[in-house]
Design a protein around this motif. Structure first.
Motif, short mmCIF file in Angstrom:
data_model
loop_
_atom_site.label_atom_id
_atom_site.label_comp_id
_atom_site.label_asym_id
_atom_site.label_seq_id
_atom_site.Cartn_x
_atom_site.Cartn_y
_atom_site.Cartn_z
N SER A 128 -33.37 42.98 -33.13
CA SER A 128 -33.59 42.97 -34.04
C SER A 128 -35.54 44.16 -34.45
N GLY A 129 -35.75 44.93 -34.76
CA GLY A 129 -37.09 45.69 -34.41
C GLY A 129 -38.10 45.20 -35.28
N SER A 178 -36.31 43.01 -30.49
CA SER A 178 -35.86 41.64 -29.65
C SER A 178 -34.25 41.44 -29.74
N TYR A 179 -33.94 41.39 -28.21
CA TYR A 179 -32.84 41.01 -28.03
C TYR A 179 -32.44 39.77 -28.06
N THR A 180 -31.45 39.09 -28.37
CA THR A 180 -31.67 37.71 -28.19
C THR A 180 -29.78 37.68 -27.65
N PRO A 181 -29.23 37.59 -26.94
CA PRO A 181 -28.11 37.67 -26.39
C PRO A 181 -27.53 36.49 -26.92
N ARG A 185 -38.35 40.30 -25.22
CA ARG A 185 -38.65 40.85 -25.80
C ARG A 185 -39.12 42.53 -25.62
N PHE A 186 -38.97 43.51 -25.59
CA PHE A 186 -40.27 44.61 -25.66
C PHE A 186 -40.73 45.81 -27.11
N GLY A 187 -41.95 46.56 -26.60
CA GLY A 187 -42.31 46.69 -27.72
C GLY A 187 -43.79 47.50 -26.79
N GLY A 188 -44.64 48.72 -28.20
CA GLY A 188 -45.70 48.89 -27.77
C GLY A 188 -46.68 50.00 -29.24
N ALA A 189 -47.73 50.43 -28.66
CA ALA A 189 -48.25 50.45 -29.27
C ALA A 189 -48.89 52.16 -29.53
#
Length: 414
Positions: free
Chosen positions: A337-338, A366-369, A376-380
């Motif tokens: 999801s994003g 969001s990666y939920t195996p 979770r990975f993100g940036g701004a």
């Protein structure tokens, strides 16, 4: 429900990455989203790396009597001065559910901080060489849920203990002009304080459509007697024989209060696989104006700005902060999801400082195996808007500058 949960947790990256460089002394601020996790037990850890790039131009020394640049007698950089430093914002929490309706969260974070480091070789060294503030916060928050209509209502309450510490260095006098080798002319103020605060709030939830609206109040934290030292050993007393603080170290005290805040957050599913969210936050940064510090030897006398025992002071002159965010989240697959958001933060600086309005675009994945593990990975990316500053020592301008952030986090449910 799993679909709604996946999108909802992805938006957490977009929220926190964009708000890690809000106004005042805010870094991570307060975040209790883990309390709403539907699992019986959940552990979460995240770190955000923030990279602001604020540069100062057209610097003018309005008080040359206390030095100019690194040598204290002239020169020094007057444009393109890098003022900011990059920093990390960590957060670790554990949530547990009890008796079907109660949830509790314990958490460690660093809500407040600042690091300005233009160095000694600029025209405004008599105003600031380096200023750094760090904080530590231990939080405990609980909630109780009960059915109301088609959803559930949640009552929230808790408290936190905070420690705040920091220092400031600046050029106090042009010693090399008077007596080369007698000292650098740089003074340093070290401070620390601690205190307690509380939070109260409420939320309404309909998990089937990922609807949640929460309103949380966080109280101010009175740091009590903020104590430390004023180190002027590098400033010889011969410069001003009437100043008893020069040439030595003086124990000092003062008072300070970290601000209260109110935050409204809303999210809801708007279509299959889609979520909309937003937030509005007010922070009482105007509580920090001029902070005087006086020798502890005169602790029986109230320490006031301009008072007879004042040894030094910190000038902040903040106004209240407002932060508004809005965005959308989407479920791309059963495991990914994003979310993306746009954030506006009103600058807290008034006549001095560089904290003008900030606009930020952020996103996260969001990666939920499995139902137990989430990564979770993100940036701004953002713009620090332009402005100018003036105080009793220096004036300068600054243009539109860049700020960026990267974030990574992991959650385990069991």
């Amino acid at each position: 429900m799993k679909r709604a949960l996946l999108i909802s947790t992805a938006l957490g990256v977009a929220f926190s990455a964009s708000q890690a460089f809000a106004g005042g002394l805010e870094r991570g601020g307060y975040n209790i989203d883990l309390l709403f996790d539907p699992s019986d037990y959940a552990a979460d850890a995240s770190v955000t790396y923030v990279m602001p790039k604020r540069e100062l131009d057209n610097v003018v020394d309005v008080n040359p009597a206390n030095g100019l640049g690194s040598n204290g007698i002239g020169g020094g950089q007057s444009s393109g001065v890098r003022d900011t430093e990059s920093y990390f914002v960590p957060r670790v929490g554990f949530k547990a559910g009890f008796a079907e309706a109660a949830d509790c969260l314990v958490q460690y974070s660093q809500p407040w901080g600042a690091h300005s480091n233009p160095g000694a070789d600029w025209v405004g060294a008599n105003s600031n060489i380096e200023t750094k503030i760090d904080s530590h916060s231990a939080d405990f928050t609980c909630s109780y849920r009960f059915a109301v209509g088609p959803g559930q209502f949640r009552i929230i309450g808790g408290g936190y203990y905070q420690e705040v510490e920091g220092f400031k260095e600046r050029l106090v006098a042009p010693v090399p002009l008077l007596a080369p080798g007698a000292g650098s002319g740089v003074g340093r103020l070290d401070l620390e304080g601690n205190g307690w605060g509380y939070r109260v709030g409420a939320a309404y939830e309909m998990p089937e459509i990922a609807l949640r609206a929460s309103l949380v109040y966080n109280s101010e934290v009175d740091l009590g007697d903020v104590t430390g030292t004023l180190d002027l050993r590098q400033v010889p007393g011969a410069i001003d024989p009437t100043n008893p603080f020069l040439g030595g170290v003086t124990d000092v005290f003062g008072t300070a209060t970290m601000p209260q805040s109110v935050e409204l957050k809303v999210q809801s599913g708007v279509a299959p696989g889609w979520l909309a969210f937003g937030s509005v936050k007010w922070v009482d940064w105007s509580v920090l104006q001029t902070l005087p510090f006086c020798p502890t030897a005169f602790s029986a006398i109230p320490c006031s700005s301009g008072g007879p025992t004042e040894a030094t002071s910190l000038e902040l002159l903040y106004q209240d902060g407002w932060t508004v965010s809005a965005g959308v989240g989407h479920k791309f697959s059963e495991t990914i999801s994003g979310a993306a958001s746009l954030t506006w933060d009103r600058g807290t600086s008034t006549t001095l400082g560089t904290q003008t309005d900030t606009w930020t675009v952020s996103g996260g994945l969001s990666y939920t195996p499995s139902e137990m593990v989430e990564l979770r990975f993100g940036g701004a990316l953002g713009v620090l808007t332009s402005g100018s500053s003036i105080d009793s020592d220096v004036t300068y301008d600054f243009g539109n500058d860049f700020v960026g952030a990267l974030q990574a986090g992991a959650k385990i449910r069991f």
